[in-house]
Design a protein around this motif. Structure first.
Motif, short mmCIF file in Angstrom:
data_model
loop_
_atom_site.label_atom_id
_atom_site.label_comp_id
_atom_site.label_asym_id
_atom_site.label_seq_id
_atom_site.Cartn_x
_atom_site.Cartn_y
_atom_site.Cartn_z
N ASP A 261 31.94 10.12 -22.82
CA ASP A 261 33.00 9.46 -23.59
C ASP A 261 34.08 8.99 -22.62
O ASP A 261 34.67 9.79 -21.89
N LEU A 262 34.32 7.70 -22.58
CA LEU A 262 35.31 7.15 -21.66
C LEU A 262 36.66 6.91 -22.31
O LEU A 262 37.61 6.47 -21.64
N SER A 263 36.79 7.21 -23.59
CA SER A 263 38.05 6.93 -24.29
C SER A 263 39.26 7.62 -23.65
O SER A 263 40.34 7.04 -23.67
N PRO A 264 39.14 8.83 -23.07
CA PRO A 264 40.33 9.41 -22.43
C PRO A 264 40.85 8.60 -21.25
O PRO A 264 41.98 8.78 -20.83
N LEU A 265 40.04 7.71 -20.71
CA LEU A 265 40.46 6.91 -19.56
C LEU A 265 41.02 5.55 -19.96
O LEU A 265 41.63 4.87 -19.14
N ARG A 266 40.83 5.15 -21.20
CA ARG A 266 41.22 3.80 -21.63
C ARG A 266 42.73 3.56 -21.59
O ARG A 266 43.16 2.42 -21.49
N HIS A 267 43.53 4.60 -21.66
CA HIS A 267 44.98 4.42 -21.66
C HIS A 267 45.54 4.15 -20.26
O HIS A 267 46.68 3.75 -20.11
N LEU A 268 44.74 4.37 -19.24
CA LEU A 268 45.22 4.15 -17.88
C LEU A 268 45.36 2.65 -17.63
O LEU A 268 44.50 1.86 -18.00
N LEU B 23 42.00 14.26 -17.01
CA LEU B 23 41.11 15.37 -16.67
C LEU B 23 41.13 16.47 -17.73
O LEU B 23 40.12 17.11 -17.99
N ASP B 24 42.29 16.68 -18.33
CA ASP B 24 42.39 17.67 -19.41
C ASP B 24 41.43 17.34 -20.54
O ASP B 24 40.83 18.23 -21.15
N GLU B 25 41.26 16.05 -20.82
CA GLU B 25 40.34 15.62 -21.88
C GLU B 25 38.90 16.02 -21.58
O GLU B 25 38.10 16.19 -22.46
N TYR B 26 38.58 16.13 -20.29
CA TYR B 26 37.23 16.52 -19.87
C TYR B 26 37.14 17.99 -19.52
O TYR B 26 36.15 18.45 -18.94
N GLU B 27 38.20 18.73 -19.85
CA GLU B 27 38.27 20.17 -19.57
C GLU B 27 38.08 20.45 -18.08
O GLU B 27 37.39 21.38 -17.68
#
Length: 128
Positions: free
Chosen positions: A92-99, A119-123
């Motif tokens: 899932d790449l959605s945690p990176l889309r805000h960058l 990174l928190d999103e990926y634990e």
């Protein structure tokens, strides 16, 4: 290895950071994979495994000191091809889309807090 790669976000010298890689036992980048590791992979999957290792390790380094060649995208596409061929779910790449994407081939700088949040999103909280 992951700690080393993310340490680029706080490094003050790209050449010094890059030189530290020489001391690391990095497989891929077309270096030999240890026999014991290769033997742990089923024989029929070895070509895909080697392709994935090499493509993953080249994504970030290939254009580090030069112009945008498009090769990082080719390596990402190679990784995705292997994952799809083996029916492995894509991350899932959605945690990176805000960058911020920024301009030019380097894009905008990512601050340490932005990197930590992603990174928190990926634990992976222990990486930075």
């Amino acid at each position: 290895m992951v700690h080393y790669l993310f340490s680029i976000t706080t490094s003050e010298s790209l050449p010094d950071w890059d030189q530290e890689a020489v001391a690391l036992a990095i497989i891929g980048r077309y270096k030999d994979v240890p026999v014991s590791l290769l033997e742990s992979v089923p024989e029929l999957a070895r070509p895909s495994f080697l392709s994935l290792v090499n493509d993953c390790s080249e994504v970030g380094w290939v254009d580090m000191y030069g112009k945008n060649s498009g090769r990082p995208l080719q390596h990402v596409q190679g990784c995705l091809r292997v994952l799809r061929e083996h029916d492995i779910e894509l991350p899932d790449l959605s945690p990176l889309r805000h960058l911020a994407a920024g301009s030019g081939h380097w894009g905008a700088a990512v601050g340490i807090e932005q990197a930590r949040a992603a990174l928190d999103e990926y634990e992976m909280t222990d990486v930075l």
